[in-house]
Design a protein around this motif. Structure first.
Motif, short mmCIF file in Angstrom:
data_model
loop_
_atom_site.label_atom_id
_atom_site.label_comp_id
_atom_site.label_asym_id
_atom_site.label_seq_id
_atom_site.Cartn_x
_atom_site.Cartn_y
_atom_site.Cartn_z
N LEU A 98 0.66 -1.32 0.06
CA LEU A 98 -0.02 -0.05 -0.14
C LEU A 98 1.04 1.17 0.05
O LEU A 98 1.96 1.38 0.57
CB LEU A 98 -0.83 0.17 1.14
N ALA A 131 -3.32 4.31 -3.96
CA ALA A 131 -4.63 4.35 -3.21
C ALA A 131 -5.89 4.08 -4.23
O ALA A 131 -6.60 3.59 -3.40
CB ALA A 131 -4.87 6.09 -2.85
N CYS A 141 -6.62 0.55 -3.50
CA CYS A 141 -6.44 0.25 -1.94
C CYS A 141 -7.13 -1.08 -1.46
O CYS A 141 -6.22 -1.87 -1.00
CB CYS A 141 -6.68 1.41 -1.07
N ALA A 142 -8.31 -1.28 -1.75
CA ALA A 142 -8.87 -2.29 -1.06
C ALA A 142 -8.35 -3.72 -1.58
O ALA A 142 -8.40 -4.59 -0.90
CB ALA A 142 -10.50 -2.29 -1.31
N THR A 162 -6.38 -6.45 1.16
CA THR A 162 -7.22 -7.45 1.81
C THR A 162 -6.54 -8.76 2.52
O THR A 162 -6.92 -9.47 3.39
CB THR A 162 -8.15 -8.20 1.10
N THR A 217 -5.95 -3.83 7.83
CA THR A 217 -6.50 -3.40 6.45
C THR A 217 -7.21 -2.15 6.76
O THR A 217 -7.04 -1.21 5.96
CB THR A 217 -7.46 -4.46 5.90
N THR A 218 -8.01 -1.98 7.76
CA THR A 218 -8.92 -0.86 7.99
C THR A 218 -8.05 0.28 8.35
O THR A 218 -8.25 1.41 7.89
CB THR A 218 -9.65 -1.17 9.14
N GLN A 220 -6.39 1.50 5.08
CA GLN A 220 -7.05 2.38 4.12
C GLN A 220 -7.56 3.63 4.62
O GLN A 220 -7.60 4.48 3.97
CB GLN A 220 -8.44 1.35 4.08
N ARG A 253 -6.31 7.27 2.95
CA ARG A 253 -7.17 8.63 2.84
C ARG A 253 -6.74 9.85 3.50
O ARG A 253 -6.67 10.84 3.25
CB ARG A 253 -8.58 8.24 3.59
N CYS A 272 -7.88 5.50 12.48
CA CYS A 272 -8.22 4.20 12.55
C CYS A 272 -8.77 3.77 14.07
O CYS A 272 -9.66 3.00 14.22
CB CYS A 272 -7.20 3.38 12.24
#
Length: 315
Positions: free
Chosen positions: A7, A12, A15-16, A20, A143-144, A147, A151, A168
């Motif tokens: 990442l 970006a 990203c997802a 994962t 992961t969260t 992300q 951002r 987060c």
């Protein structure tokens, strides 16, 4: 813990898809043998998740292939150092494993790993156990956080980052409720059950619960956060969660008569943001043969030395 990841700001948009698979399904310090040390006089069984299995560390020779088990992970190194014969060593570790996978078969992309505890018997004399990260969802937590960090970095490309910004953490700790603390406590209850089962299956075995090495630094959070796609404050948040997890592992081990192996202290300064020639854990884009945010061969050697020190001083 689980495996794979990359990442950064340039990634970006995707990203997802890239994050994962991040997770925990990752130079040593020499140990000194005690003059009273007696090596195990019977089989050694290694249980655990990917920090034990060592995905992507050569050579990947374990079965099933989907467990991504290396023949240079810390259990294999410990077995060799103790002079155990091939028939005296069983490595049941598997990437992505939870405590539930110790009791039941675990399906992987390439085969099924038997219930890890099935290898433990009355003949077993040594057991190491490295588990818990996947029970608290550390994979989805990272992961969260990545992300949220991407951002945050996109929104703060101009000007200095806010050192305490932790988007987060705000998702997991709010209104006096700490979701992760509850998950760690629940995982502790399951771990206690595992340790009692090991004692029932192998009453003469010495049991060692192996903690997780340092993933994030104690200092320099801002620079490390940028490198790992994390907001500055979330570096400290994730570090604290790992420390809480290790504290639970230590507490449960001692409460059930098992020994705890501290790999965090010897790995301090050797985290994923350290220089490539000293770190134990690789960053999102590994420079060594290892899964992202997992131990390299150097890290596995360091963990092996920590285990050996504990075994040799346990009597």
């Amino acid at each position: 813990m689980r495996t794979r990841t990359r990442l950064g700001l340039a990634a970006a948009v995707s990203c997802a898809a890239l994050v994962t698979a991040v997770g925990i399904g990752r130079g040593g310090h020499g140990g000194v043998a005690s003059p009273l040390f007696k090596p195990p006089n019977g089989p050694y069984v290694a249980l655990g998740d990917s920090y034990t299995a060592a995905p992507k560390v050569p050579g990947q020779s374990g079965k099933p292939a989907g467990c991504e088990r290396s023949d240079r992970n810390y259990p294999a190194l410990v077995a060799r150092e103790l002079g155990l014969k091939e028939a005296e060593f069983r490595d049941m570790s598997c990437s992505g494993a939870t405590t539930a996978d110790l009791f039941a078969a675990q399906s992987t992309d390439q085969g099924t790993n038997p219930a890890q505890l099935s290898a433990v018997s009355t003949a077993t004399r040594l057991v190491t156990l490295g588990i818990g990260g996947n029970d608290i969802g550390f994979s989805s937590l990272i992961t969260t956080c990545v992300q949220a960090g991407v951002r945050y970095q996109l929104e703060n490309r101009i000007g200095d980052p806010e050192p305490d910004k932790a988007p987060c953490k705000q998702r997991y700790v709010s209104g006096g409720t700490d979701d992760l603390a509850a998950k760690i406590e629940a995982a502790g209850g399951r771990l206690a059950g595992v340790l009692h089962d090991i004692e029932r299956r192998a009453p003469k075995a010495r049991v060692f619960v192996v903690g997780y090495p340092a993933i994030l630094p104690a200092e320099g959070a801002a620079g490390c956060g940028h490198a790992l796609g994390l907001a500055p404050g979330d570096v400290g948040f994730l570090r604290q969660q790992e420390q809480h997890l290790n504290a639970m592992l230590r507490s449960r081990a001692r409460a059930t008569g098992a020994s705890y192996v501290d790999t965090y202290t010897p790995s301090a300064g050797r985290d994923a943001c350290a220089e490539r020639d000293v770190r134990w854990v690789e960053p999102l884009i590994p420079a060594a043969s290892a899964a992202p945010v997992h131990p390299s061969e150097r890290g596995e050697r360091g963990m092996a030395q920590a285990v050996l020190r504990a075994v040799r001083t346990s009597g």
